[in-house]
Design a protein around this motif. Structure first.
Motif, short mmCIF file in Angstrom:
data_model
loop_
_atom_site.label_atom_id
_atom_site.label_comp_id
_atom_site.label_asym_id
_atom_site.label_seq_id
_atom_site.Cartn_x
_atom_site.Cartn_y
_atom_site.Cartn_z
N LEU A 119 30.19 68.53 33.09
CA LEU A 119 31.45 68.56 33.82
C LEU A 119 31.18 68.59 35.32
N PRO A 120 31.93 67.86 36.12
CA PRO A 120 33.10 67.07 35.76
C PRO A 120 32.80 65.68 35.21
N VAL A 121 31.53 65.21 35.28
CA VAL A 121 31.17 63.89 34.74
C VAL A 121 29.96 64.05 33.84
N HIS A 122 29.83 63.14 32.89
CA HIS A 122 28.73 63.20 31.94
C HIS A 122 27.42 62.86 32.63
N ARG A 123 26.38 63.59 32.28
CA ARG A 123 25.05 63.41 32.88
C ARG A 123 24.09 62.80 31.88
#
Length: 435
Positions: A128-132
């Motif tokens: 979160l907030p974006v996929h890694r």
């Protein structure tokens, strides 16, 4: 000109005021995650005649750290702060001796359980907030000078207080998210890489299965064959500062250097010291020492200062240089953990209790970091805890009950008036911790 009051009466009897009204935003984050229930499910510490549950005791340790009440004794200020206790859901606040006794009497398994809880928190928030898809682990140690008679406090490397006893904990930070991925408390006389393999094993074990690439950066304290071998076994890409052993010093003169910028030249070769099963790629950079330069801190040889790394990164020599230099961001984070998260305030004389407290600090740090990354405005996400206290957690508040409905009235500040609603909106979009 308006006159100031001449007959002002001062009364210290308002029970609805608190210095820490802004902590209600973090506690709402804790409530939505159902963190207290999550801790109760995963931590087993059976005590007799206890007025507080294990989850309540941990929160009673975490909140003072976050609020800057760095010593356990200082946290007793919260015992008389009924509004803080109401906002955080604590029936009352434990006595400092109760908190210290909790740490001293805790079984060894409690630290292991809390370690797994920390790992679960990271697993939940790392995407979160974006996929890694990639993690970058930065490894380092830091010296904690001790002035009492703590177990495990020994004389070791201590550049600031030479001859003083200390602890020498290892830390692993994830570079892009700033999460404290793992910690390990060590004796003050621990070897430079003692415990590194165990720390890395824990880091790899807690890495989510959907992470496709791991990269590791570390200084020369980790530049030993077994550590590099472990990284290669895990298929991790690394850039580790090379130790200036005799075989490397001997190779420096015969390398073919190419200009990298106006001052530095760079070269690479295959380095195979005695005892290593195979050769490893080594990047070497050098610059000529000018008379106007300050006293060099790097290795020097014949008017040149050198930097060197062992690496298996599929990057050019310049790329390895720039990738490793990104590790400089770890230094302010370690400074923040030391100063703002009370890492230097060792609470007990028992080594096991202090190791548990270090895990509590890791939990507090990761909880605040997760709150920043998911709920706070973008311009606030890089703030240190010290600045976040002034901007949010230390906002004065008054608890009132208009129409018998509890209402927290915060100070009229333009810094919080606009973001408050957005913060709570982001908090309420989260889901509880599972498992």
């Amino acid at each position: 000109m308006r006159r100031s009051p001449r007959h002002l009466k001062i009364a210290c009897d308002h029970a609805g005021l608190t210095h820490f009204g802004g902590i209600s935003f973090l506690h709402e984050f804790v409530r939505v995650l159902q963190l207290r229930e999550f801790l109760a499910r995963h931590l087993a510490y059976h005590r007799r005649n206890s007025d507080y549950s294990v989850s309540q005791m941990l929160l009673a340790l975490i909140y003072p750290i976050i609020l800057g009440l760095d010593r356990i004794e200082t946290a007793k200020l919260l015992r008389s702060n009924g509004t803080f206790q109401y906002l955080t859901g604590l029936p009352s606040f434990p006595d400092p001796q109760t908190l210290r006794r909790f740490l001293r009497n805790a079984p060894a398994r409690l630290r292991e359980q809390l370690h797994r809880v920390n790992d679960r928190l990271l697993e939940r928030f790392i995407h979160l907030p974006v996929h890694r898809s990639r993690l970058i682990f930065d490894l380092d140690s830091t010296v904690l000078t001790l002035f009492g008679h703590q177990q495990g406090a020994e004389v070791g490397y201590n550049p600031r207080y030479r001859g003083k006893r200390s602890y020498d904990p290892l830390l692993c930070l994830e570079a892009n998210s700033s999460f404290l991925w793992d910690v390990e408390l060590r004796r003050g006389d621990a070897g430079t890489w003692a415990g590194s393999e165990e720390l890395l094993a824990c880091c790899f074990l807690s890495t989510p299965s959907d992470i496709r690439e791991l990269r590791v950066r570390a200084d020369a304290g980790f530049g030993y064959g077994p550590v590099l071998g472990m990284l290669e076994t895990r298929l991790a890409q690394y850039a580790v500062v090379a130790r200036m052993i005799p075989s490397l010093k001997h190779a420096l003169r015969g390398l073919r250097y190419e200009p990298m910028n106006l001052r530095w030249e760079i070269a690479e070769f295959e380095h195979h010291p005695h005892g290593w099963p195979h050769a490893r790629r080594c990047i070497v950079a050098r610059k000529r020492i000018e008379e106007s330069d300050p006293e060099p801190t790097l290795f020097t040889l014949e008017r040149y200062a050198y930097r060197a790394w062992h690496t298996n990164l599929p990057l050019t020599p310049d790329g390895v240089w720039h990738f490793y230099d990104g590790r400089a961001g770890m230094e302010p984070r370690i400074r923040e953990i030391r100063e703002d998260y009370a890492l230097r305030k060792i609470p007990t004389h028992a080594f096991a209790a202090n190791a548990l407290y270090l895990e509590v600090i890791r939990f507090a740090y990761n909880l605040v970091t997760a709150f920043q990354r998911t709920c706070l405005p973008e311009q606030w996400q890089s703030l240190t805890l010290s600045k976040l206290r002034h901007r949010l957690f230390w906002l004065p508040g008054e608890l009132t009950r208009p129409q018998n409905r509890p209402t927290l009235r915060l100070v009229n500040s333009p810094l919080i008036a606009m973001p408050a609603e957005k913060i709570l909106h982001h908090v309420h979009r989260l889901k509880p911790l599972e498992g």
